[in-house]
Design a protein around this motif. Structure first.
Motif, PDB file in Angstrom:
ATOM      1  N   GLN A  33     -11.190  -4.316   8.792  1.00  0.00           N
ATOM      2  CA  GLN A  33     -10.482  -3.780   7.640  1.00  0.00           C
ATOM      3  C   GLN A  33      -9.118  -3.280   8.063  1.00  0.00           C
ATOM      4  OE1 GLN A  33     -12.457  -0.856   5.371  1.00  0.00           O
ATOM      5  NE2 GLN A  33     -14.382  -1.939   5.390  1.00  0.00           N
TER       6      GLN A  33
ATOM      7  N   MET B  80     -14.045  -3.866   2.083  1.00  0.00           N
ATOM      8  CA  MET B  80     -13.290  -2.696   1.625  1.00  0.00           C
ATOM      9  C   MET B  80     -14.262  -1.535   1.464  1.00  0.00           C
ATOM     10  SD  MET B  80     -10.645  -4.182  -1.181  1.00  0.00           S
ATOM     11  CE  MET B  80     -11.770  -5.245  -2.051  1.00  0.00           C
ATOM     12  N   ASN B  81     -13.724  -0.344   1.358  1.00  0.00           N
ATOM     13  CA  ASN B  81     -14.596   0.825   1.204  1.00  0.00           C
ATOM     14  C   ASN B  81     -14.514   1.342  -0.224  1.00  0.00           C
ATOM     15  OD1 ASN B  81     -14.888   0.613   4.011  1.00  0.00           O
ATOM     16  ND2 ASN B  81     -13.082   1.898   4.317  1.00  0.00           N
TER      17      ASN B  81
ATOM     18  N   ALA C  59       0.836  -1.203   0.000  1.00  0.00           N
ATOM     19  CA  ALA C  59       0.000   0.000   0.000  1.00  0.00           C
ATOM     20  C   ALA C  59       0.862   1.240   0.000  1.00  0.00           C
ATOM     21  CB  ALA C  59      -0.915  -0.021   1.223  1.00  0.00           C
TER      22      ALA C  59
ATOM     23  N   GLU D   4      -9.187   2.191  -2.577  1.00  0.00           N
ATOM     24  CA  GLU D   4      -8.271   2.982  -1.756  1.00  0.00           C
ATOM     25  C   GLU D   4      -7.553   3.937  -2.673  1.00  0.00           C
ATOM     26  OE1 GLU D   4      -6.792   0.033   1.796  1.00  0.00           O
ATOM     27  OE2 GLU D   4      -5.369   0.789   0.330  1.00  0.00           O
TER      28      GLU D   4
ATOM     29  N   GLU E  74      -5.370  10.902   4.343  1.00  0.00           N
ATOM     30  CA  GLU E  74      -6.210  10.236   3.356  1.00  0.00           C
ATOM     31  C   GLU E  74      -6.783  11.258   2.380  1.00  0.00           C
ATOM     32  OE1 GLU E  74      -8.851   7.519   5.212  1.00  0.00           O
ATOM     33  OE2 GLU E  74      -9.701   6.860   3.314  1.00  0.00           O
TER      34      GLU E  74
ATOM     35  N   LYS F 194      -5.575   2.846   6.135  1.00  0.00           N
ATOM     36  CA  LYS F 194      -4.384   3.691   6.103  1.00  0.00           C
ATOM     37  C   LYS F 194      -3.176   2.903   5.621  1.00  0.00           C
ATOM     38  CE  LYS F 194      -3.646   7.031   8.474  1.00  0.00           C
ATOM     39  NZ  LYS F 194      -3.478   8.239   9.236  1.00  0.00           N
ATOM     40  N   GLY F 195      -3.359   2.260   4.489  1.00  0.00           N
ATOM     41  CA  GLY F 195      -2.240   1.532   3.917  1.00  0.00           C
ATOM     42  C   GLY F 195      -1.838   0.342   4.747  1.00  0.00           C
ATOM     43  N   GLY F 196      -2.770  -0.231   5.494  1.00  0.00           N
ATOM     44  CA  GLY F 196      -2.452  -1.442   6.227  1.00  0.00           C
ATOM     45  C   GLY F 196      -1.788  -1.207   7.565  1.00  0.00           C
TER      46      GLY F 196
END
Lengths: 542, 275
Positions: B228, A187-188, A108, A268, A156, B231-233
């Motif tokens: 979940q 997931m969003n 990520a 994301e 974010e 924030k990037g995991g």
């Protein structure tokens, strides 16, 4: 001799060296050393289970305690002992090297870092001075919403900002806006509302037409095959169903009504944007009847009753359309109709009003008449502009007789009228005693810089702010409408009648013997009566 | 969440869009320490806020030396002046479960019980009181219900001493990433209900000092939690689907965790249809 004494008996221990009551001398140091050695040997005894021994274990514990010097050690001594034991089992010497675990966090982070790369193509744009599509100032909007406590955290927000910039560089976009975030189970979704440049949205229509052509070709082929089949074998076929599904309400054109904007979603920031398909009225009508959580995967099926015509991507699009229609508002007067004549219900075009004077924040909070919807209401049919679905069937139906029958059987659908475009939100109905909107200033302590915040009670999670000429709408939530009663799913429809009921099919009870006799008697009486009348008439004629 | 970790924790739960405005944050930063001083709490937790139609209730909880003892709850309408709430009784809990609809935002608002539960209304009129329920009582009951149903902590964060009292585990270093994604690593921070129903075989594997609470694995209905990595995991966020608005966060391999409620205070009874 007396046997070995038990601990509770007097005299215990007296036969041990050095403890006899007659020895007043200092005990033999040799014996003491022996006792110490025995004790140490005992402590060094290796456990058969774990291969540790108590001596080394205590040494390690004391070393750890003296190194770390925690407070109140005596209270946590057992935990320290456990930790030391656990530490023993880590392999120190291993010929294999540990594979570097690639945690999902690192992936990520890679993607987020990629957002920050400035592409070289952008510099060309700046030089040519083309009409740059407007990137919304996401950080500014986030600041205003933050005054009310609404919004994502700054990191974010910034990633979303950069993702939108990438989206604009990739797709031919005219206007773009951060619509909001919908939460899901796994997931969003981050959603961007976009208007494509003219001429770009027509690709889908072309493929649609091609699809229809191929379907028509296949139909012809199918009919040819059927004819051949009929010539070969003429078997009696079961009766064909006379069920004709109600005509489908056609979806609205791209760029009008519910499909005015195109929506792109991603899970994301950093992941690629996916375009959502346009919404059809059937999907909106069905979405009104079901209530499902989003999973976060666009291809997930929606298992529901009534069965939803589509997968999660369609359901998401339908909910977005409903939320936009119900909660997108702007200060009254900010938008005006493009043509004065178009103030009828059909008008869909609006433009900014250059003479707009923003009312003060206090007024925006007190009176809901200072806000107006700028997205058209969705009718019960599922569209913004009503259309009579049976009109389209003129072209497709070949037999006119059937058509007339159909029209008689169908109930005449009434033309639906929705609210005109720029209606004030003070006319929104509440649910029971809950008003449709709640207005609050962002702060009571500093009124000169406060921002007017509007919260929707019908769609929890929809917010709007206004401060001077600036305003915006946003949605953060699960994507469902509020209802004070529990959701009751639709019941299945009644079973279809298998056959038309008529006198030829209806069963009647067989007459019993008494009934038959009575009937015969009555018949004979009737005959006898007629003969009598006939005789009387003959008599009268005379 | 712990009052002291508010500034760091609020961005971690902001994934759902709910949070506090700078004004409220600053007010809490000033008033929560004073709360701790005045009531002699050992710990102060910011529980969250319940949004009413006309105002919002901000709730704080105070804990004493035994962290599992019943907590004192306080509410405020502006994050500055706090009022202590009385503990919830069974009748109040039962009545509040039947009340539906949003909170009004006014603590003295009265719900007419005659429409909702005629027996309770009759009982109250007999004893000489009016057949109404104040919103404050509903608030008390709702907070208690939410805490009981969905207030969670990670496994190992709290230890039970042999004397029965519960403390924070100073040796807790956080869950690993693998453990953090499993529902069995989280416990309800309330009186256990299912613990005694476990088979002897399961109980043999448990450690009585850390496994003295119910885990989330057997929550009914299944799937009522959404886990979940955000924030990037870097943060594990659990959201309850039964009480929409309850968010729990934990940064794996660190001691940071906590839960907060930002919502309307209504139970999601449609959950089985929505899964």
């Amino acid at each position: 001799e007396h046997g070995p004494y038990q601990p509770h008996e007097p005299g215990y221990g007296l036969d041990h060296p050095g403890y006899s009551p007659y020895e007043d001398e200092i005990p033999d140091p040799q014996a003491r050393m022996l006792a110490v050695k025995n004790a140490k040997a005992y402590l060094l005894k290796t456990s058969t289970r774990s291969g540790l021994n108590l001596y080394d274990h205590f040494a390690n514990i004391l070393t750890k305690i003296l190194d770390e010097q925690p407070t109140n050690t005596v209270d946590i001594i057992e935990d320290i002992s456990k930790d030391v034991k656990c530490a023993q089992f880590r392999k120190k010497m291993d010929t294999l090297r540990d594979e570097h675990l690639i945690l999902p966090t690192f992936e990520a982070a890679e993607k987020c870092k990629a957002l920050f790369v400035k592409e070289s193509g952008e510099e060309e744009h700046e030089e040519l001075g083309e009409e740059m599509p407007s990137l919304p100032n996401v950080m500014e909007t986030a600041f205003y919403f933050e005054q009310a406590g609404i919004g994502l955290d700054k990191d974010e927000c910034y990633y979303i900002y950069l993702s939108l910039k990438n989206l604009i560089n990739v797709q031919p976009i005219q206007t773009c806006r951060f619509w909001g975030k919908i939460l899901g189970l796994e997931m969003n979704y981050i959603i961007a509302e976009v208007q494509l440049q003219e001429g770009e949205g027509e690709e889908e229509e072309e493929t649609g037409e091609e699809g229809e052509e191929t379907v028509a070709e296949e139909k012809e082929m199918g009919e040819a095959e059927e004819e051949e089949g009929e010539e070969k074998e003429k078997e009696p076929e079961p009766p064909k169903s006379t069920y004709k599904p109600p005509p489908e309400v056609p979806k609205e054109e791209n760029g009008t009504g519910t499909n005015k904007y195109i929506y792109f979603v991603c899970n994301e920031p950093g992941k690629p944007w996916v375009k959502l398909p346009p919404v059809t009225p059937a999907q909106i009508v069905c979405a009104r009847k079901i209530k499902k959580f989003f999973t976060g995967r666009l291809d997930a099926p929606i298992v529901s009753f009534p069965p939803f015509p589509g997968n999660e991507a369609n359901y998401l699009r339908a909910q977005i359309a409903r939320i936009s229609a119900g909660t997108h508002v702007s200060p009254t007067g900010f938008y005006q109709f493009a043509n004065e004549d178009e103030e009828e219900e059909e008008g869909d075009a609006y433009e900014e009003n250059p003479d707009f004077e923003p009312p003060p924040v206090a007024e925006m909070v007190e009176s809901l008449a200072t806000w107006a919807h700028h997205v058209k209401d969705i009718l019960k049919q599922g569209r913004c502009v009503w259309i009579n679905p049976s009109q389209k069937s003129d072209e497709n139906e070949e037999e006119e007789d059937e058509e007339e029958e159909d029209k008689e059987e169908e109930e005449e659908q009434e033309e639906e009228r929705g609210l005109p475009l720029l209606t004030l939100i003070s006319e929104d109905e509440g649910i029971k005693n809950i008003p449709a909107w709640t207005a609050q200033p962002s702060t009571n302590l500093i009124p000169q810089y406060s921002v007017a915040i509007l919260q929707s009670n019908r769609w929890p999670g929809a917010y709007a702010f206004a401060s001077g000429r600036k305003f915006d709408n946003i949605y953060f939530g699960w994507g469902h409408k509020y209802s004070p009663e529990s959701h009751t799913p639709a019941l299945p429809p009644r079973a279809q009648a298998e056959y038309p009921i008529g006198p030829g099919i209806t069963e009647t009870v067989d007459p019993t013997v008494e009934d038959e006799i009575a009937f015969k008697v009555a018949q004979e009486e009737a005959l006898a009566g007629e003969e009598e009348e006939g005789e009387e008439e003959e008599v009268e004629d005379d | 969440m712990e009052a002291r970790s508010l500034p760091a924790a609020l961005p971690l739960v902001a994934g759902g869009g709910a949070g506090l405005s700078p004004e409220r944050r600053a007010a809490l930063g000033a008033s929560l320490p004073l709360l701790q001083r005045d009531y002699r709490f050992e710990r102060v937790w910011f529980w969250g806020c319940i949004e009413g139609l006309r105002g919002t209730y901000y709730i704080a909880e105070g804990l004493g030396p035994n962290r599992a003892a019943p907590r004192s709850r306080l509410y405020s309408l502006n994050c500055l002046d706090w009022s202590l709430l009385t503990p919830a009784t069974k009748e109040v809990l039962a009545l509040a479960e039947q009340l539906k609809g949003r909170f009004q935002g006014d603590p003295s608002f009265e719900y007419n019980l005659a429409e909702i539960n005629a027996e309770a209304a009759a009982r109250l009129t007999e004893s000489g009181k009016e057949p109404v329920m104040k919103e404050e009582a509903r608030l008390i009951a709702t907070i208690e219900l939410i805490d009981r149903a969905v207030g969670i902590v990670p496994r190992g964060a709290f230890v039970k001493t042999p004397l029965g009292s519960v403390h924070e585990n100073r040796h807790f270093e956080g869950l690993s990433l693998l453990e953090a994604k499993k529902l069995s690593s989280y416990f309800h921070f309330t009186e256990p209900v299912n613990l005694k129903n476990k088979t002897l075989l399961e109980k043999a594997d448990l450690d009585p000092s850390t496994d003295f609470l119910d885990s989330l694995e057997h929550d009914i209905p299944r799937g009522s939690w959404s886990i979940q990595l955000e924030k990037g995991g870097t943060v594990v966020v659990l959201r309850s689907l039964l009480w929409l608005g309850l968010t729990f966060y934990h940064v794996p391999m660190t001691k940071q965790f906590g839960y907060v409620y930002f919502g309307t205070g209504e139970k999601n009874l449609d959950l089985p249809f929505m899964l």
